[in-house]
Scaffold this motif. Structure first.
Motif: not given
Ligand SMILES: NC(=O)c1ccc[n+]([C@@H]2O[C@H](COP(=O)([O-])OP(=O)(O)OC[C@H]3O[C@@H](n4cnc5c(N)ncnc54)[C@H](O)[C@@H]3O)[C@@H](O)[C@H]2O)c1
Length: 252
Positions: A48-54, A219, A27-28, A23
């Motif tokens: 989940d990653i795609r849903a965040e636009g990545h 994290e 995100s980076q 993740k």
């Protein structure tokens, strides 16, 4: 962004440290292949990653099978055209009953197959792809490569091997501008240590094994993984780096 235009594979990407790292890398800016033996959880992490636009895709793999690891690297090339970051992170822990005399040989071989052979296969398959333009390989070791606990014999063997393989691979792959590093986490609050949570006495002992008396989070480890994968860490190579709140540094 830090990893724009780069492609990363994260094994064990469905859970704990792998999930947090997948993740964070995504995100980076990295395009991430979430690789795991657990398809339900792995597909969910990628979604989940795609849903965040990545950008992320899941690929099922058992890292103890070399052909499957080669196919994983091939999937990254077919999907995104390159491979820049390989995080060999999938691993299992013993159940705490594995004393060296009574432990079945098969138990030892299973842990070695995933934790040790799996890292070897990941290094071998990724480096073959990276050798023309360089890259970074990060392997998950453990403080248990350095300090012993009872009844975790195969885990200790496998994690010490990860440190040794990291050094040897870094030396051999330097000519291709491939950096190879490892992380050596202390106890991190993931599914791997869930079995100990129910027993308050054991859980307290685990907490007290760290200088500030608490476990790390996935994290916190992911932040170190992203740093090691980045150009900011361009002079870091051939070592395992502790991420353990000093756990391997003091007498208990
Ligand atoms: N949690 C800790 O305290 C701790 C401490 C030091 C090192 N580590 C290491 O960190 C790594 C990640 O562990 P975690 O704490 O995130 O645990 P976790 O159990 O949360 O995640 C491990 C992931 O690896 C996957 N996996 C297991 N066997 C696999 C296989 N054969 N092929 C592909 N995937 C497989 C699991 O499905 C899971 O998603 C492991 O190598 C572990 O040994 C963990």
């Amino acid at each position: 962004m830090r990893f724009t235009g780069q492609v990363a594979i994260v094994t064990g990407g469905a859970g704990g440290i792998g999930q947090a790292s997948a993740k964070l890398l995504a995100s980076q800016g990295a395009k991430v292949i979430v690789a795991d033996i657990n398809p339900q959880a792995g597909e969910q992490v990628a979604a989940d990653i795609r849903a965040e636009g990545h950008e992320a895709q899941f690929h099922a793999v058992d890292v103890s099978n070399f052909e499957r690891v080669e196919a994983l690297v091939q999937f990254a090339i077919e999907t995104y055209g390159q491979l820049d970051i390989m995080f060999n992170n999938a691993g299992i822990f013993g159940d705490g009953t594995e004393n060296v005399i009574d432990m079945p040989v098969e138990t030892y071989k299973r842990t070695i197959g995933i934790n040790q052979d799996g890292v070897f296969y990941g290094i071998k398959a990724a480096a073959a792809q990276m050798k023309d333009k360089g890259g970074v390989i990060i392997n998950t070791a453990s403080i248990y490569a350095y300090i012993a606990d009872k009844n975790q014999f195969p885990y200790h063997a496998s994690k010490a091997a990860v440190v040794g393989m990291t050094k040897a691979a870094a030396l051999e792959l330097a000519r291709y501008n491939i950096r190879v590093v490892a992380i050596a986490p202390g106890m991190i609050d993931t599914g791997l240590v869930d079995a100990w949570r129910a027993d308050e006495r054991v859980w307290n002992t685990i907490q007290k094994a760290h200088m500030r008396r608490q476990l790390g989070t996935a994290e916190q480890v992911a932040q170190v993984v992203a740093f090691l994968a980045s150009d900011e860490a361009s002079f870091m190579n051939g070592h395992a780096y502790f991420v353990d709140d000093g756990a391997a540094s003091f007498k208990r």
